[in-house]
Design a protein around this motif. Structure first.
Motif, PDB file in Angstrom:
ATOM      1  N   PHE A   2       0.821  -1.205   0.000  1.00  0.00           N
ATOM      2  CA  PHE A   2       0.000   0.000   0.000  1.00  0.00           C
ATOM      3  C   PHE A   2       0.859   1.261   0.000  1.00  0.00           C
ATOM      4  O   PHE A   2       0.479   2.280  -0.568  1.00  0.00           O
ATOM      5  CB  PHE A   2      -0.953   0.013   1.193  1.00  0.00           C
ATOM      6  N   TRP A   3       2.037   1.181   0.652  1.00  0.00           N
ATOM      7  CA  TRP A   3       2.932   2.341   0.647  1.00  0.00           C
ATOM      8  C   TRP A   3       3.378   2.641  -0.784  1.00  0.00           C
ATOM      9  O   TRP A   3       3.372   3.795  -1.211  1.00  0.00           O
ATOM     10  CB  TRP A   3       4.156   2.091   1.520  1.00  0.00           C
ATOM     11  N   MET A   5       1.911   1.774  -3.615  1.00  0.00           N
ATOM     12  CA  MET A   5       0.780   2.254  -4.413  1.00  0.00           C
ATOM     13  C   MET A   5       0.480   3.714  -4.120  1.00  0.00           C
ATOM     14  O   MET A   5       0.227   4.494  -5.043  1.00  0.00           O
ATOM     15  CB  MET A   5      -0.470   1.414  -4.134  1.00  0.00           C
ATOM     16  N   SER A   6       0.509   4.100  -2.857  1.00  0.00           N
ATOM     17  CA  SER A   6       0.187   5.488  -2.532  1.00  0.00           C
ATOM     18  C   SER A   6       1.240   6.443  -3.066  1.00  0.00           C
ATOM     19  O   SER A   6       0.905   7.514  -3.573  1.00  0.00           O
ATOM     20  CB  SER A   6       0.015   5.660  -1.025  1.00  0.00           C
ATOM     21  N   THR A  36      -6.491   6.854   0.095  1.00  0.00           N
ATOM     22  CA  THR A  36      -7.084   5.599   0.557  1.00  0.00           C
ATOM     23  C   THR A  36      -6.019   4.532   0.766  1.00  0.00           C
ATOM     24  O   THR A  36      -6.016   3.828   1.785  1.00  0.00           O
ATOM     25  CB  THR A  36      -8.131   5.104  -0.448  1.00  0.00           C
ATOM     26  N   ALA A  37      -5.093   4.416  -0.185  1.00  0.00           N
ATOM     27  CA  ALA A  37      -4.010   3.437  -0.048  1.00  0.00           C
ATOM     28  C   ALA A  37      -3.126   3.765   1.140  1.00  0.00           C
ATOM     29  O   ALA A  37      -2.669   2.866   1.856  1.00  0.00           O
ATOM     30  CB  ALA A  37      -3.188   3.392  -1.334  1.00  0.00           C
ATOM     31  N   LEU A  40      -4.956   2.738   4.313  1.00  0.00           N
ATOM     32  CA  LEU A  40      -4.892   1.279   4.465  1.00  0.00           C
ATOM     33  C   LEU A  40      -3.514   0.817   4.914  1.00  0.00           C
ATOM     34  O   LEU A  40      -3.395  -0.107   5.722  1.00  0.00           O
ATOM     35  CB  LEU A  40      -5.279   0.600   3.150  1.00  0.00           C
ATOM     36  N   ALA A  41      -2.472   1.461   4.410  1.00  0.00           N
ATOM     37  CA  ALA A  41      -1.110   1.092   4.816  1.00  0.00           C
ATOM     38  C   ALA A  41      -0.885   1.385   6.289  1.00  0.00           C
ATOM     39  O   ALA A  41      -0.312   0.557   7.015  1.00  0.00           O
ATOM     40  CB  ALA A  41      -0.094   1.842   3.958  1.00  0.00           C
ATOM     41  N   ARG A  44      -2.952  -1.082   8.384  1.00  0.00           N
ATOM     42  CA  ARG A  44      -2.380  -2.434   8.363  1.00  0.00           C
ATOM     43  C   ARG A  44      -1.125  -2.517   9.216  1.00  0.00           C
ATOM     44  O   ARG A  44      -0.890  -3.503   9.895  1.00  0.00           O
ATOM     45  CB  ARG A  44      -2.065  -2.811   6.918  1.00  0.00           C
TER      46      ARG A  44
END
Length: 52
Positions: A2-3, A5-6, A36-37, A40-41, A44
């Motif tokens: 997620f990191w 992707m963001s 959003t990513a 989520l990161a 998580r």
């Protein structure tokens, strides 16, 4: 994951804003997906600390 992707989405959003070829709302959707990513990161990572 997620990191990564963001970061990629933030870079793409920044490039879209700098080049001026924004397709209206679409370039700002990249920002929404990036935030959003990122959320989520962070969520998580916090859950891993609680479990482990």
């Amino acid at each position: 994951m997620f990191w990564t992707m963001s970061i990629i989405l933030f870079v793409l959003w920044g490039m879209g804003m700098v080049t001026g070829s924004t397709e209206g709302l679409w370039v700002h959707l990249l920002l929404v997906f990036a935030v959003t990513a990122l959320i989520l990161a962070v969520a998580r990572q916090g859950r891993r600390r609680l479990v482990g």
